[in-house]
Scaffold this active site. Structure first.
Site, PDB file in Angstrom:
ATOM      1  NE  ARG A  69      -3.681   0.439   2.332  1.00  0.00           N
ATOM      2  CZ  ARG A  69      -4.173   0.891   3.494  1.00  0.00           C
ATOM      3  NH1 ARG A  69      -4.131   0.142   4.581  1.00  0.00           N
ATOM      4  NH2 ARG A  69      -4.711   2.078   3.567  1.00  0.00           N
ATOM      5  CD  GLN A 100     -13.696   8.123   8.071  1.00  0.00           C
ATOM      6  OE1 GLN A 100     -14.134   7.034   8.415  1.00  0.00           O
ATOM      7  NE2 GLN A 100     -14.330   8.890   7.203  1.00  0.00           N
ATOM      8  CG  ASP A 103      -4.269   9.280   1.293  1.00  0.00           C
ATOM      9  OD1 ASP A 103      -4.179  10.414   1.805  1.00  0.00           O
ATOM     10  OD2 ASP A 103      -5.277   8.905   0.666  1.00  0.00           O
ATOM     11  CG  HIS A 118      -8.882   5.813  10.853  1.00  0.00           C
ATOM     12  ND1 HIS A 118      -9.816   5.480   9.892  1.00  0.00           N
ATOM     13  CD2 HIS A 118      -9.578   5.934  12.009  1.00  0.00           C
ATOM     14  CE1 HIS A 118     -11.014   5.394  10.459  1.00  0.00           C
ATOM     15  NE2 HIS A 118     -10.893   5.679  11.731  1.00  0.00           N
ATOM     16  CB  CYS A 129      10.696   1.976  23.170  1.00  0.00           C
ATOM     17  SG  CYS A 129      10.991   2.564  21.504  1.00  0.00           S
ATOM     18  CB  CYS A 149      14.764   0.047  21.173  1.00  0.00           C
ATOM     19  SG  CYS A 149      13.169  -0.750  20.859  1.00  0.00           S
ATOM     20  N   GLY A 186     -16.627  11.714   0.513  1.00  0.00           N
ATOM     21  CA  GLY A 186     -15.997  10.450   0.151  1.00  0.00           C
ATOM     22  C   GLY A 186     -15.840   9.455   1.279  1.00  0.00           C
ATOM     23  CG  ASN A 212     -20.396   9.026  -1.126  1.00  0.00           C
ATOM     24  OD1 ASN A 212     -20.234   8.266  -2.084  1.00  0.00           O
ATOM     25  ND2 ASN A 212     -20.029   8.710   0.101  1.00  0.00           N
ATOM     26  CD  GLU A 214     -22.205   3.795  -3.258  1.00  0.00           C
ATOM     27  OE1 GLU A 214     -22.346   3.297  -4.388  1.00  0.00           O
ATOM     28  OE2 GLU A 214     -21.835   3.155  -2.264  1.00  0.00           O
TER      29      GLU A 214
HETATM   30  P1  OAD Z   1     -14.916   3.438   2.223  1.00  0.00           P
HETATM   31  O1  OAD Z   1     -14.163   2.647   1.235  1.00  0.00           O
HETATM   32  O2  OAD Z   1     -15.711   2.688   3.233  1.00  0.00           O
HETATM   33  O3  OAD Z   1     -15.923   4.417   1.484  1.00  0.00           O
HETATM   34  C1  OAD Z   1     -15.540   5.219   0.413  1.00  0.00           C
HETATM   35  C2  OAD Z   1     -16.705   6.109   0.066  1.00  0.00           C
HETATM   36  O4  OAD Z   1     -16.291   6.991  -0.940  1.00  0.00           O
HETATM   37  C3  OAD Z   1     -17.946   5.368  -0.455  1.00  0.00           C
HETATM   38  O5  OAD Z   1     -19.097   5.875   0.189  1.00  0.00           O
HETATM   39  C4  OAD Z   1     -17.966   5.706  -1.941  1.00  0.00           C
HETATM   40  O6  OAD Z   1     -19.285   5.797  -2.459  1.00  0.00           O
HETATM   41  C5  OAD Z   1     -17.290   7.060  -1.941  1.00  0.00           C
HETATM   42  N1  OAD Z   1     -16.584   7.428  -3.179  1.00  0.00           N
HETATM   43  C6  OAD Z   1     -15.871   6.633  -4.014  1.00  0.00           C
HETATM   44  N2  OAD Z   1     -15.297   7.347  -4.990  1.00  0.00           N
HETATM   45  C7  OAD Z   1     -15.662   8.649  -4.776  1.00  0.00           C
HETATM   46  C8  OAD Z   1     -15.375   9.884  -5.430  1.00  0.00           C
HETATM   47  N3  OAD Z   1     -14.610   9.936  -6.509  1.00  0.00           N
HETATM   48  N4  OAD Z   1     -15.911  11.007  -4.912  1.00  0.00           N
HETATM   49  C9  OAD Z   1     -16.698  10.969  -3.804  1.00  0.00           C
HETATM   50  N5  OAD Z   1     -16.999   9.843  -3.148  1.00  0.00           N
HETATM   51  C10 OAD Z   1     -16.493   8.691  -3.617  1.00  0.00           C
HETATM   52  O7  OAD Z   1     -13.870   4.435   2.902  1.00  0.00           O
HETATM   53  P2  OAD Z   1     -13.974   5.192   4.312  1.00  0.00           P
HETATM   54  O8  OAD Z   1     -15.341   5.700   4.542  1.00  0.00           O
HETATM   55  O9  OAD Z   1     -12.861   6.153   4.345  1.00  0.00           O
HETATM   56  O10 OAD Z   1     -10.268   2.211   8.475  1.00  0.00           O
HETATM   57  O11 OAD Z   1     -13.676   4.012   5.301  1.00  0.00           O
HETATM   58  C11 OAD Z   1     -13.571   4.286   6.664  1.00  0.00           C
HETATM   59  C12 OAD Z   1     -12.519   3.400   7.277  1.00  0.00           C
HETATM   60  O12 OAD Z   1     -12.799   2.020   6.951  1.00  0.00           O
HETATM   61  C13 OAD Z   1     -11.112   3.596   6.737  1.00  0.00           C
HETATM   62  O13 OAD Z   1     -10.438   4.673   7.335  1.00  0.00           O
HETATM   63  C14 OAD Z   1     -10.461   2.290   7.055  1.00  0.00           C
HETATM   64  C15 OAD Z   1     -11.560   1.381   6.572  1.00  0.00           C
HETATM   65  O14 OAD Z   1     -11.585   0.099   7.062  1.00  0.00           O
HETATM   66  C16 OAD Z   1      -9.344   1.441   9.003  1.00  0.00           C
HETATM   67  O15 OAD Z   1      -8.549   0.808   8.329  1.00  0.00           O
HETATM   68  C17 OAD Z   1      -9.350   1.449  10.498  1.00  0.00           C
END
Ligand code: OAD
Length: 246
Positions: A69, A100, A103, A118, A129, A149, A186, A212, A214
């Protein structure tokens, strides 16, 4: 869906703006999201890669996934959505960007203050440590990474079942409670506690605009839903004309 007049006028009149972003804002930079048809969690099992138990059981596999990644993310550039938010930070009277994402693309776009709920894929943390450091080296592939360490290091991200960094979470909650406009861009808004920031904003009296491709579980409580790509909608919303009164 075009940016509506209602969204523009909410932005114009806002005195204190908070933004919550998720993986969708980096999708147009070529970084896969977690959920959805091509999402990482369709291909990989989170319980094998993103939990403290998985790391304790098989650090090699977890590190391999994070090295992969890190390489993918290192090739990505911020897109127009990240850039629009960096611009908004410069002109808004009060502004907090909460993400969240791990990157670092908001910072690469020029955002100065970013609350990384996150953590960051570019930070490493010692399992013994506890010291943390930034490491942008992407030449490793399968190796385990060690602290000075001598103990095993782990990615500086939050895994399932772990608490969010306390100071970061408190600052995020505070910004949400005191903002008058929240932009949510997003995110699928299914992972807590981050997702809970959206109802917290509403119940604290803020208006909420969701961007978003959707609907999300939060769509029912937001004031304005803008359906489309963050990289198109955000620059369109955050134009100079919409910012005239900021
Ligand atoms: P998700 O992958 O769950 O959701 C991505 C969202 O972005 C979805 O609702 C899509 O519809 C939307 N999307 C995709 N492309 C888009 C675009 N070009 N413009 C606007 N929206 C778009 O990602 P997160 O909500 O960030 O946590 O997920 C939350 C957490 O779940 C992450 O931080 C990660 C993951 O597991 C951990 O790893 C702890």
């Amino acid at each position: 869906m075009p940016v509506t007049e209602e969204a523009r006028s909410l932005l114009k009149s806002a005195k204190s703006i908070a933004v919550l972003t998720g993986a969708g804002i980096s999708a147009e930079s070529g970084i896969p999201t977690f959920r959805g048809a091509a999402g990482l969690w369709k291909q990989f099992r989170p319980e094998e890669l993103a939990t403290p138990e998985a790391f304790a059981r098989d650090p090699q596999t977890v590190w391999e996934w994070y090295h992969w990644r890190r390489k993918l993310i290192a090739q990505a550039k911020p897109n127009a959505g990240h850039q629009a938010l960096a611009r908004l930070e410069q002109v808004a009277p009060s502004f907090t960007l909460i993400t969240q994402n791990v990157d670092g693309l908001h910072q690469a776009a020029g955002s100065k203050e970013v609350l990384e709920l996150h953590g960051s894929i570019w930070k490493l943390r010692c399992t013994q440590c506890g010291c943390e450091w930034v490491d942008r080296n992407t030449s490793e592939s399968g190796q385990l990474v060690y602290c000075q360490c001598g103990a095993l290091a782990r990615p500086g991200v939050v895994w399932f079942g772990e608490s969010l960094p306390p100071g970061v979470w408190q600052s995020a909650e505070q910004a949400i409670k005191s903002c008058d406009l929240l932009l949510v861009a997003g995110t699928s808004a299914v992972v807590y506690p981050a997702a809970g920031l959206v109802p917290l904003a509403s119940s604290s009296g803020a208006k909420v605009i969701e961007i978003n491709i959707e609907p999300s579980p939060m769509s029912g409580i937001v004031n304005v839903q803008l359906t489309g790509r963050a990289g198109e909608i955000l620059p369109n919303l955050i134009q100079e004309s919409s910012l005239a009164n900021l």
